[in-house]
Every structure is written in C-alpha cells, then in structure tokens.
Enzyme design. Structure first.
Site, PDB file in Angstrom:
ATOM      1  N   ALA A 109       1.062  -1.195  -0.019  1.00  0.00           N
ATOM      2  CA  ALA A 109      -0.037   0.085   0.255  1.00  0.00           C
ATOM      3  C   ALA A 109       1.225   0.968  -0.141  1.00  0.00           C
ATOM      4  CB  ALA A 109      -0.809   0.025   0.919  1.00  0.00           C
ATOM      5  N   THR A 110       2.469   1.298   0.569  1.00  0.00           N
ATOM      6  CA  THR A 110       2.828   2.526   0.215  1.00  0.00           C
ATOM      7  C   THR A 110       3.256   2.762  -1.282  1.00  0.00           C
ATOM      8  OG1 THR A 110       3.675   1.572   2.752  1.00  0.00           O
ATOM      9  CG2 THR A 110       5.332   3.323   0.992  1.00  0.00           C
ATOM     10  N   ASN A 136      -6.497   2.786  10.776  1.00  0.00           N
ATOM     11  CA  ASN A 136      -6.053   1.986  10.898  1.00  0.00           C
ATOM     12  C   ASN A 136      -4.760   2.048  12.394  1.00  0.00           C
ATOM     13  OD1 ASN A 136      -3.443   4.646   9.664  1.00  0.00           O
ATOM     14  ND2 ASN A 136      -1.946   3.587  11.084  1.00  0.00           N
ATOM     15  N   GLN A 153      -6.717  -1.113   5.155  1.00  0.00           N
ATOM     16  CA  GLN A 153      -7.322  -1.509   6.274  1.00  0.00           C
ATOM     17  C   GLN A 153      -8.591  -1.953   5.731  1.00  0.00           C
ATOM     18  OE1 GLN A 153      -5.996  -2.685   9.553  1.00  0.00           O
ATOM     19  NE2 GLN A 153      -3.754  -1.415   9.248  1.00  0.00           N
ATOM     20  N   SER A 199      -3.342  -4.118   0.171  1.00  0.00           N
ATOM     21  CA  SER A 199      -1.567  -4.350   0.184  1.00  0.00           C
ATOM     22  C   SER A 199      -2.187  -5.628   1.191  1.00  0.00           C
ATOM     23  CB  SER A 199      -1.365  -3.797   1.714  1.00  0.00           C
ATOM     24  OG  SER A 199      -0.550  -4.705   2.402  1.00  0.00           O
ATOM     25  N   HIS A 247      -0.095  -7.878   3.186  1.00  0.00           N
ATOM     26  CA  HIS A 247      -0.021  -8.316   4.740  1.00  0.00           C
ATOM     27  C   HIS A 247      -0.544  -7.854   5.433  1.00  0.00           C
ATOM     28  CE1 HIS A 247       1.847  -4.807   6.941  1.00  0.00           C
ATOM     29  NE2 HIS A 247       2.153  -4.916   5.123  1.00  0.00           N
ATOM     30  N   THR A 288      10.141  -6.905 -12.087  1.00  0.00           N
ATOM     31  CA  THR A 288       9.402  -8.405 -12.889  1.00  0.00           C
ATOM     32  C   THR A 288       8.619  -8.665 -11.727  1.00  0.00           C
ATOM     33  OG1 THR A 288      11.545  -9.164 -13.087  1.00  0.00           O
ATOM     34  CG2 THR A 288       9.875 -10.883 -12.183  1.00  0.00           C
ATOM     35  N   CYS A 320       8.231   5.914  18.545  1.00  0.00           N
ATOM     36  CA  CYS A 320       9.328   6.079  19.215  1.00  0.00           C
ATOM     37  C   CYS A 320      10.021   6.461  18.064  1.00  0.00           C
ATOM     38  CB  CYS A 320      10.068   5.000  19.656  1.00  0.00           C
ATOM     39  SG  CYS A 320       9.180   4.370  21.405  1.00  0.00           S
TER      40      CYS A 320
HETATM   41  C1  LIG Z   1      -0.013  -1.273   6.559  1.00  0.00           C
HETATM   42  C2  LIG Z   1      -0.682   0.203   5.912  1.00  0.00           C
HETATM   43  C3  LIG Z   1      -0.474   0.773   5.471  1.00  0.00           C
HETATM   44  C4  LIG Z   1       0.824   0.244   4.280  1.00  0.00           C
HETATM   45  O1  LIG Z   1       1.060  -0.773   3.947  1.00  0.00           O
HETATM   46  P1  LIG Z   1       2.099  -1.975   2.889  1.00  0.00           P
HETATM   47  O2  LIG Z   1       1.659  -2.340   2.719  1.00  0.00           O
HETATM   48  O3  LIG Z   1       2.942  -2.461   4.331  1.00  0.00           O
HETATM   49  O4  LIG Z   1       3.074  -1.128   2.436  1.00  0.00           O
HETATM   50  C5  LIG Z   1      -0.741   2.154   4.405  1.00  0.00           C
HETATM   51  N1  LIG Z   1      -1.728   2.978   5.039  1.00  0.00           N
HETATM   52  C6  LIG Z   1      -2.225   2.313   5.838  1.00  0.00           C
HETATM   53  C7  LIG Z   1      -3.594   3.087   6.391  1.00  0.00           C
HETATM   54  C8  LIG Z   1      -2.045   0.965   6.344  1.00  0.00           C
HETATM   55  O5  LIG Z   1      -2.745  -0.172   6.757  1.00  0.00           O
END
Ligand SMILES: *Cc1c(COP(=O)(O)O)cnc(C)c1O
Length: 409
Positions: free
Chosen positions: A73-74, A153, A181, A201, A203, A242, A329
């Site tokens: 997602a980043t 999130n 999310q 995303s 994960h 790729t 942190c």
């Molecule tokens: C986890 C998250 C991201 C980042 O996603 P990645 O796949 O880890 O880069 C971006 N936005 C929100 C709201 C998230 O919870």
C-alpha cells in the site's frame, strides 16, 4: 495459547495456511517470469497472475486491466498521489487529504508540496471522520485529487466513502482512497462509491508481505496517472519490475478467503472485540475510547488509560500481549500519535493509549487473558500514581501548580 497474545493485526496479519498452500508451487515448480512469453514457464506464471488479477478486480467491482500490482500500500499510495499530480500538472496543482492519514499518504503529499504543489490537510471531527462541508469548501478549480482513507489503521474509524466519492465526482476531482485496512473487512465497490484510485495490501488480509495493488479507473473517466517507477513497462507501464508471482497468487487467495467469509467472520470478530471492550470498560474507570463508537472496523479497539504512563503500561504488558501504543518512538522522543492529536486527544491521553487489533485467529480465551492482564497492570500502575490518587480525591489536576514545570507527563 501463544504468548504474548498477538493483538496487533492492523500492523500485520499471519499468513493463512490456505494462502501459503496456494503460493507454494509458484516458488518451486511454476517459478517462471510472467513476462517471458516464449515458453511454458512464463506462460504458466502469466496465467496465474491474470487469474489473480481478475479475482482481485472482482472483489472491488472493477475489471482486470484496472489492477496494477505493487509491493504494497505504501507504493500504491505513492504512485496514486505523485502519479496523478504529475499527470494533471497542467490542469491544476492542488491536492486535498486529511490529518489522520497514514504516513504513506501524508509524506508523498508533503514531498509534492516541497516541489511546488499545494496541499490542504483537512482536520476531522472528534471521531476521526472528515467533515463533508469542509471537504466541499476546500475543493478549488485547481484541485486534481482528494485522498481520504477508507478506514484508519489506529482508531479504525470508517469514512463515508460513497458520500466523498459522490462529492468528488460532482466537482470533477479524482478520488483516491487508501484501503489497506478496509479491504477484506468491509464491502468496497469502486463504481458505487465513485472511487477512482484505491490502494490495498496483502499482509493486512492474511496474505504475504511485499505485495499490494493499486486500482486505477480506466472508464468513466479514464484516470491519467504517470509512473514513478520506470523500467521494462510492466503493468501497463505504471509499475515496472518483475512480477511477484507467488505474492500475487497469495494476495488473491487471501482476498477470496476474506470476501467469502466476510459476512460471518466480521460479526464474530466484532463480538470478540466487544467482549474486550466490555471487559476493560466495565472494570476500569477513567478510560477513553478513541475513534468512532460504532462506525469503526470490527477488529479494532483503541483506548486511552488516564493517569498512566504509556511506556510503563507497554513495559508491563509486553510479555503478555502484543499491541501498539499511541506513541511512536522517533529518535529519542516519544511522540504522541499524529492521529490521536488530530482528534484533539491530549498528549497525556495519547501517550497512554493502546491499540488492540484482532484477527480471524483470535480466540475468546485470548481476549479474556488480555482483559485480565490489562486490568491487573492498570490497577498496579494506578496504585503507584499520585495523579490518579489526587483525581480520586476530586482535585482538578489542570489547576494544580507543579513545582517541576515538566509535570504532569
Ligand atoms: C499498513 C498500511 C499501509 C502500508 O502498507 P504496506 O503494504 O505495508 O506498504 C498504508 N496505509 C494504511 C492505512 C495501512 O494500514
């Protein structure tokens, strides 16, 4: 029961064993490069990618060619925000987002601002929802993109996507949503909600890390978006590199599992979350629920524990439960969460907040254990807290003159 009990699923989820099983053969037997057209290894990989693409598109109410695979997602947020800004530079240079966004939205916007764009960062109401009238007012003829996340999130607050989408459409502005999310947890429909770009995303939905998608609308209207990753021209030129074939297969399988079970799984998870919430609120005083009380992700609970130091709370709980805290942190400083700050939560309450996020694997036994541990630790810390004692005696702490100007923190 595994300890510490994992209640940090908004940070990442474990891979569902059914997802791993679907992926395995694409590491070994079917290892081909999806861009190799001249042999069966590549063709098999390609076929798996296209099946996954269709499945993920259907999950959003989109069509396959509108899905671009990314590393997460980043990256999707970066392509959407910088790509749309670059493609529409002639038409306008203004973007709108909100203060409670993930850094993966705020930071690309800040980068654009440094390079000549104008960015409006809207505040939210106390629940974390953007005010539609403020959004409407912020849109100018120069505005090219509105980026408002689907679900937060940290606090889980859901935005009114359909209303935001309708407003953007009416005003001729593109609408991007970071759905990292929300995807897999609530029903999303890019057509009904007038979403033009959407990030998700793997994960966060029991899929692998390092895979994500960007939905880019290709009809009514065709969304112009420039690439920021140049190379071999993969993914319609929008994201060269790729393809992560096992990741893509796993992401699609993970999304299918979420969607198939959503209508039974989410109420079940919500019930466990409510059990956690009751377990804390019925037995601990001076708690504050952060976020929207009802329009919130089913798996999310964000609570501030007044008169307790966030750091001590985490230290006392870290062997028992794995959760996130309301302070990040950064360097030596404990900085309170920018999301809670945007909601108007004071620094002390932000520092003492915990985010619990549940998964499909969370059990009632784990929730009861977490409740028991938090209650015990909070009672212990408050017993040692002079602030809590003073508050119990009815002393208004805001009127107390402290000898040490650093107090109370
Ligand atoms: C986890 C998250 C991201 C980042 O996603 P990645 O796949 O880890 O880069 C971006 N936005 C929100 C709201 C998230 O919870």
């Amino acid at each position: 029961m595994n300890r510490p009990v994992y209640l940090d699923n908004n940070a990442t989820t474990p891979i569902d064993p059914r997802v791993l099983e679907a992926m395995m053969q694409y590491f070994t037997e079917h290892f081909g490069n999806a861009a190799s057209k001249t042999h069966v290894y590549g063709q098999r990989a390609r076929a798996a990618v296209e099946t996954a693409r269709e499945s993920l598109a259907a999950a959003l109410g989109a069509v396959a060619k509108e899905i671009v695979f990314t590393s997460g997602a980043t990256e999707s947020n970066n392509i959407a925000i910088k790509g749309v800004a670059a493609a529409h530079r002639q038409r306008g240079n203004h973007l709108i987002t909100q203060a409670t966004e993930h850094k993966a939205v705020l930071d690309p916007c800040a980068w654009l601002e440094k390079h000549g764009h104008r960015v409006t960062v809207l505040g939210t109401d106390a629940s974390g929802q953007v005010r539609l009238d403020e959004l409407a007012e912020a849109i100018t003829p120069e505005t090219v993109l509105v980026s408002i996340m689907a679900a937060n999130n940290e606090i889980g607050t859901l935005q009114h996507l359909a209303e935001i989408g309708a407003l953007c459409r009416e005003r001729g502005v593109l609408f991007h949503t970071d759905a990292a999310q929300a995807f897999g947890k609530i029903h999303l429909d890019v057509k009904a909600m007038n979403i033009d770009l959407l990030s998700a995303s793997g994960h966060k939905v029991y899929g692998p890390k390092g895979i994500g998608l960007l939905y880019v609308r290709r009809r009514d209207p065709y969304v112009r978006c420039e690439t920021i990753i140049h190379g071999g021209g993969h993914e319609l030129g929008l994201r060269s590199g790729t393809l992560n074939v096992p990741g893509i297969v796993g992401f699609a399988r993970a999304a299918e599992l979420c969607l198939d079970a959503m209508d039974t799984e989410m109420p079940r998870i919500a019930e466990l979350r409510d059990r956690l919430q009751r377990g804390l609120f019925d037995h601990i005083d001076e708690l504050k629920l952060n976020g929207h009380p009802t329009e919130r992700l089913a798996n999310n609970l964000n609570v501030s524990f007044a008169y307790i130091e966030g750091e001590s709370l985490m230290l006392n709980l870290e062997n028992d439960i794995a959760v996130s805290s309301g302070s990040a942190c950064t360097s030596e400083l404990l900085k309170p969460s920018h999301v809670l700050a945007a909601l108007g939560v004071g620094e002390d309450l932000a520092q003492s907040s915990l985010r619990f996020s549940l998964s499909r694997f969370t059990t009632a036994e784990e929730i009861d254990y977490a409740v028991d541990r938090v209650r015990t630790v909070v009672a212990k810390l408050r017993e040692m807290s002079p602030l809590y004692e003073m508050a119990q005696q009815g002393i208004d702490l805001s009127k107390v003159e402290w000898n040490d100007p650093g107090h109370p923190h």
